[in-house]
Design a protein around this motif. Structure first.
Motif, short mmCIF file in Angstrom:
data_model
loop_
_atom_site.label_atom_id
_atom_site.label_comp_id
_atom_site.label_asym_id
_atom_site.label_seq_id
_atom_site.Cartn_x
_atom_site.Cartn_y
_atom_site.Cartn_z
N ASN A 4 -8.26 -34.24 -9.27
CA ASN A 4 -7.37 -35.39 -9.08
C ASN A 4 -7.45 -36.27 -10.32
OD1 ASN A 4 -6.62 -34.84 -6.38
ND2 ASN A 4 -8.55 -35.70 -5.67
N LEU A 5 -6.31 -36.76 -10.76
CA LEU A 5 -6.27 -37.71 -11.85
C LEU A 5 -5.38 -38.87 -11.41
CD1 LEU A 5 -6.92 -38.58 -14.75
CD2 LEU A 5 -4.83 -37.38 -15.45
N ILE A 6 -5.98 -40.05 -11.37
CA ILE A 6 -5.24 -41.26 -11.04
C ILE A 6 -5.14 -42.05 -12.34
CG2 ILE A 6 -5.21 -43.36 -9.65
CD1 ILE A 6 -7.14 -41.86 -7.71
N ALA A 7 -3.92 -42.32 -12.78
CA ALA A 7 -3.72 -43.00 -14.06
C ALA A 7 -2.79 -44.18 -13.89
CB ALA A 7 -3.15 -42.03 -15.09
N ASN A 8 -3.14 -45.30 -14.54
CA ASN A 8 -2.28 -46.47 -14.58
C ASN A 8 -1.46 -46.38 -15.86
OD1 ASN A 8 -1.21 -49.07 -15.05
ND2 ASN A 8 -2.77 -49.96 -13.73
N LEU A 9 -0.17 -46.22 -15.73
CA LEU A 9 0.69 -46.06 -16.90
C LEU A 9 0.84 -47.34 -17.71
CD1 LEU A 9 3.45 -43.81 -15.33
CD2 LEU A 9 1.45 -43.11 -16.64
N ASP A 10 0.58 -48.50 -17.10
CA ASP A 10 0.71 -49.77 -17.82
C ASP A 10 -0.45 -50.04 -18.77
OD1 ASP A 10 3.17 -50.47 -16.73
OD2 ASP A 10 2.24 -51.42 -14.99
N ASP A 11 -1.68 -49.81 -18.31
CA ASP A 11 -2.83 -50.16 -19.16
C ASP A 11 -3.63 -48.95 -19.64
OD1 ASP A 11 -4.45 -49.38 -17.00
OD2 ASP A 11 -4.71 -51.43 -16.30
N GLY A 12 -3.29 -47.74 -19.23
CA GLY A 12 -3.95 -46.54 -19.72
C GLY A 12 -5.28 -46.23 -19.08
N SER A 13 -5.70 -46.97 -18.05
CA SER A 13 -6.96 -46.65 -17.39
C SER A 13 -6.76 -45.43 -16.49
CB SER A 13 -7.48 -47.85 -16.59
OG SER A 13 -6.59 -48.19 -15.57
N LYS A 14 -7.85 -44.67 -16.29
CA LYS A 14 -7.77 -43.42 -15.54
C LYS A 14 -9.00 -43.24 -14.66
CE LYS A 14 -5.48 -41.13 -19.38
NZ LYS A 14 -5.53 -42.27 -20.28
N TYR A 15 -8.85 -42.41 -13.63
CA TYR A 15 -9.95 -42.03 -12.75
C TYR A 15 -9.82 -40.54 -12.48
CZ TYR A 15 -13.47 -42.66 -9.12
OH TYR A 15 -14.62 -42.63 -8.39
N LEU A 16 -10.76 -39.76 -13.00
CA LEU A 16 -10.73 -38.31 -12.87
C LEU A 16 -11.76 -37.88 -11.84
CD1 LEU A 16 -9.80 -35.49 -13.91
CD2 LEU A 16 -11.68 -35.65 -15.57
N GLN A 17 -11.32 -37.03 -10.90
CA GLN A 17 -12.21 -36.47 -9.88
C GLN A 17 -12.14 -34.95 -9.95
OE1 GLN A 17 -10.31 -38.40 -6.47
NE2 GLN A 17 -12.20 -39.55 -6.18
N LEU A 18 -13.31 -34.33 -10.08
CA LEU A 18 -13.43 -32.87 -10.04
C LEU A 18 -14.34 -32.52 -8.87
CD1 LEU A 18 -14.11 -32.29 -13.83
CD2 LEU A 18 -11.94 -31.97 -12.65
N ARG A 19 -13.94 -31.52 -8.08
CA ARG A 19 -14.74 -31.15 -6.91
C ARG A 19 -14.64 -29.66 -6.70
NH1 ARG A 19 -13.39 -32.38 -0.73
NH2 ARG A 19 -11.36 -31.92 -1.59
N GLY A 20 -15.75 -29.05 -6.37
CA GLY A 20 -15.77 -27.63 -6.05
C GLY A 20 -16.45 -27.40 -4.72
N MET A 21 -15.94 -26.46 -3.95
CA MET A 21 -16.52 -26.12 -2.65
C MET A 21 -16.85 -24.64 -2.63
SD MET A 21 -13.88 -28.28 -0.23
CE MET A 21 -14.54 -27.66 1.27
N TYR A 22 -18.00 -24.31 -2.02
CA TYR A 22 -18.44 -22.92 -1.94
C TYR A 22 -18.98 -22.68 -0.54
CZ TYR A 22 -21.14 -18.70 -2.85
OH TYR A 22 -21.65 -17.43 -2.81
N ASP A 23 -18.42 -21.71 0.17
CA ASP A 23 -18.94 -21.31 1.49
C ASP A 23 -20.09 -20.35 1.26
OD1 ASP A 23 -17.18 -22.81 3.05
OD2 ASP A 23 -15.64 -21.29 2.90
N TRP A 24 -21.30 -20.91 1.26
CA TRP A 24 -22.48 -20.16 0.91
C TRP A 24 -22.81 -19.12 1.99
CZ3 TRP A 24 -28.07 -22.19 1.36
CH2 TRP A 24 -28.94 -21.35 0.69
N LEU A 25 -22.87 -19.53 3.22
CA LEU A 25 -23.07 -18.67 4.38
C LEU A 25 -21.96 -18.97 5.38
CD1 LEU A 25 -26.93 -19.17 4.78
CD2 LEU A 25 -25.79 -17.20 3.77
N GLN A 26 -21.98 -18.28 6.50
CA GLN A 26 -20.92 -18.48 7.48
C GLN A 26 -20.84 -19.93 7.96
OE1 GLN A 26 -21.11 -15.91 10.88
NE2 GLN A 26 -19.33 -16.82 11.85
N ASN A 27 -21.98 -20.59 8.13
CA ASN A 27 -22.01 -21.95 8.65
C ASN A 27 -22.50 -22.97 7.63
OD1 ASN A 27 -21.18 -20.90 11.08
ND2 ASN A 27 -23.23 -20.85 11.96
N VAL A 28 -22.63 -22.58 6.38
CA VAL A 28 -23.17 -23.48 5.35
C VAL A 28 -22.15 -23.61 4.22
CG1 VAL A 28 -25.03 -23.89 3.71
CG2 VAL A 28 -25.53 -22.83 5.91
N GLN A 29 -21.91 -24.84 3.82
CA GLN A 29 -20.95 -25.12 2.75
C GLN A 29 -21.61 -26.03 1.72
OE1 GLN A 29 -17.46 -27.72 3.53
NE2 GLN A 29 -16.31 -25.84 3.20
#
Length: 71
Positions: A4-29
């Protein structure tokens, strides 16, 4: 992976979010991510001035790892 990238076009500030998910076992994430704000002082992601002080308030950089067990 999710990005996700949230950017303010007026002042150039940004907030970047990176996330990864892995289903390790059947009931564990496993979920890992990072949140990175950027911008100049006086912007919402670079630091907004706090009224009555000379301080600035901003969201911080964040790295996280979360494990979830479902039963």
């Amino acid at each position: 992976m999710y990005t996700n990238l949230i950017a303010n076009l007026d002042d150039g500030s940004k907030y970047l979010q990176l996330r990864g998910m892995y289903d390790w076992l059947q009931n564990v994430q496993l979920i890992a991510g990072v949140n990175l704000p950027s911008g100049n002082r006086g912007t919402e992601y670079g630091g907004a001035p706090v009224a009555g002080t000379s301080s600035f308030a901003s969201t911080g950089k964040l790295v996280y790892l979360r494990g979830a067990y479902y039963f």
